[in-house]
Motif scaffolding. Structure first.
Motif, PDB file in Angstrom:
ATOM      1  N   ILE A   1       0.848  -1.174   0.000  1.00  0.00           N
ATOM      2  CA  ILE A   1       0.000   0.000   0.000  1.00  0.00           C
ATOM      3  C   ILE A   1       0.896   1.240   0.000  1.00  0.00           C
ATOM      4  O   ILE A   1       1.766   1.380   0.853  1.00  0.00           O
ATOM      5  CB  ILE A   1      -0.910   0.003   1.245  1.00  0.00           C
ATOM      6  N   LEU A   2       0.695   2.141  -0.957  1.00  0.00           N
ATOM      7  CA  LEU A   2       1.499   3.353  -1.111  1.00  0.00           C
ATOM      8  C   LEU A   2       0.709   4.566  -0.654  1.00  0.00           C
ATOM      9  O   LEU A   2      -0.348   4.870  -1.198  1.00  0.00           O
ATOM     10  CB  LEU A   2       1.901   3.523  -2.580  1.00  0.00           C
ATOM     11  N   TYR A   3       1.215   5.281   0.352  1.00  0.00           N
ATOM     12  CA  TYR A   3       0.534   6.466   0.869  1.00  0.00           C
ATOM     13  C   TYR A   3       1.134   7.759   0.326  1.00  0.00           C
ATOM     14  O   TYR A   3       0.419   8.687  -0.006  1.00  0.00           O
ATOM     15  CB  TYR A   3       0.592   6.490   2.396  1.00  0.00           C
ATOM     16  N   SER A   4       2.466   7.835   0.282  1.00  0.00           N
ATOM     17  CA  SER A   4       3.115   9.048  -0.230  1.00  0.00           C
ATOM     18  C   SER A   4       4.357   8.639  -1.000  1.00  0.00           C
ATOM     19  O   SER A   4       4.899   7.553  -0.809  1.00  0.00           O
ATOM     20  CB  SER A   4       3.487   9.993   0.922  1.00  0.00           C
ATOM     21  N   GLY A   5       4.802   9.531  -1.871  1.00  0.00           N
ATOM     22  CA  GLY A   5       5.975   9.242  -2.693  1.00  0.00           C
ATOM     23  C   GLY A   5       5.592   8.445  -3.924  1.00  0.00           C
ATOM     24  O   GLY A   5       4.419   8.369  -4.302  1.00  0.00           O
TER      25      GLY A   5
ATOM     26  N   GLY B   1       5.746   3.436 -10.750  1.00  0.00           N
ATOM     27  CA  GLY B   1       5.077   4.357 -11.652  1.00  0.00           C
ATOM     28  C   GLY B   1       3.823   5.002 -11.091  1.00  0.00           C
ATOM     29  O   GLY B   1       3.146   5.761 -11.778  1.00  0.00           O
ATOM     30  N   GLU B   2       3.489   4.716  -9.862  1.00  0.00           N
ATOM     31  CA  GLU B   2       2.320   5.308  -9.196  1.00  0.00           C
ATOM     32  C   GLU B   2       2.794   6.327  -8.165  1.00  0.00           C
ATOM     33  O   GLU B   2       3.920   6.260  -7.682  1.00  0.00           O
ATOM     34  CB  GLU B   2       1.507   4.230  -8.468  1.00  0.00           C
ATOM     35  N   GLU B   3       1.910   7.253  -7.817  1.00  0.00           N
ATOM     36  CA  GLU B   3       2.227   8.249  -6.804  1.00  0.00           C
ATOM     37  C   GLU B   3       1.155   8.221  -5.716  1.00  0.00           C
ATOM     38  O   GLU B   3      -0.036   8.185  -6.016  1.00  0.00           O
ATOM     39  CB  GLU B   3       2.301   9.644  -7.423  1.00  0.00           C
ATOM     40  N   GLY B   4       1.604   8.212  -4.464  1.00  0.00           N
ATOM     41  CA  GLY B   4       0.673   8.232  -3.343  1.00  0.00           C
ATOM     42  C   GLY B   4      -0.033   9.572  -3.246  1.00  0.00           C
ATOM     43  O   GLY B   4       0.509  10.594  -3.658  1.00  0.00           O
ATOM     44  N   PRO B   5      -1.251   9.614  -2.686  1.00  0.00           N
ATOM     45  CA  PRO B   5      -2.039  10.840  -2.641  1.00  0.00           C
ATOM     46  C   PRO B   5      -1.589  11.841  -1.580  1.00  0.00           C
ATOM     47  O   PRO B   5      -1.974  13.001  -1.651  1.00  0.00           O
ATOM     48  CB  PRO B   5      -3.443  10.338  -2.315  1.00  0.00           C
ATOM     49  N   VAL B   6      -0.794  11.416  -0.608  1.00  0.00           N
ATOM     50  CA  VAL B   6      -0.386  12.330   0.453  1.00  0.00           C
ATOM     51  C   VAL B   6       0.809  13.153  -0.019  1.00  0.00           C
ATOM     52  O   VAL B   6       1.851  12.604  -0.387  1.00  0.00           O
ATOM     53  CB  VAL B   6      -0.029  11.572   1.750  1.00  0.00           C
TER      54      VAL B   6
END
Length: 190
Positions: free
Chosen positions: A161-165, A169-174
């Motif tokens: 699960i990605l929160y930030s950074g 190739g995806e970016e977290g919303p924080v």
């Protein structure tokens, strides 16, 4: 594919501390390690809530913060956040709570009403992230994110699960003034 290369420089054993009547593990700060930039504090709390409690009697009651971001990552259970900006939100398993305290905020963090009354496991990590000097006195805000609101990969016995950074190739919303990549990974036993 998750590929991160880091070198472990030191292993720090956590100490037991009393936080609002709850005994939890604190890795920083501790003697000889005041801060690991940008982290000011790291707490780990795991407890089997017995149930039969009133929500107002458990967790951590109203208290002030200023100039940093307390961030919680919930593994199990749920945390109810309330603050002086009028926010009131419950975040459940695998979710996160980001609060920028900025020029000042008062908040409380308690298990959800359901968890306090019915019981169950509570497990989370909280880190305090130092805010850069340009943003220390800005308006405070609270940003809750559930696991289904952020980039997530479930594959080969892993739940990532990605929160930030950025990752894969995806970016977290924080988005926060201090650039950080924050990820929660759950591994299937074995």
């Amino acid at each position: 594919k998750l590929s991160v290369m880091r070198t472990i420089k030191r292993i720090i054993a956590a100490q037991k501390v009393n936080m609002g009547g709850h005994i939890l593990d604190q890795a920083i700060p501790l003697r000889g390690v005041d801060q690991i930039d940008p982290f000011l504090l790291l707490h780990y709390w795991v407890e089997d809530m017995p149930g039969g409690q009133h929500q107002k009697d458990v967790g951590v009651g109203p208290h002030p913060h200023r100039g940093f971001a307390p961030v919680s990552f919930i593994f199990e259970g749920s945390i109810h956040h309330r603050d002086s900006n009028g926010e009131s939100h419950v975040v459940g398993p695998r979710g996160t709570q980001w609060m920028h305290s900025g020029a000042g905020i008062v908040h409380s963090e308690r298990p959800s009403k359901e968890l306090a009354e019915k019981g169950g496991k509570m497990e989370f990590v909280q880190i305090w992230i130092n805010t850069n000097s340009a943003n220390k006195m800005t308006q405070s805000f609270y940003l809750p994110k559930e696991a289904d609101e952020v980039p997530r990969w479930i594959t080969e016995g892993k739940d990532i699960i990605l929160y930030s950074g950025k990752l894969n190739g995806e970016e977290g919303p924080v988005k926060y003034g201090t650039p950080l990549t924050t990820i929660m990974i759950h591994f299937k036993r074995g």
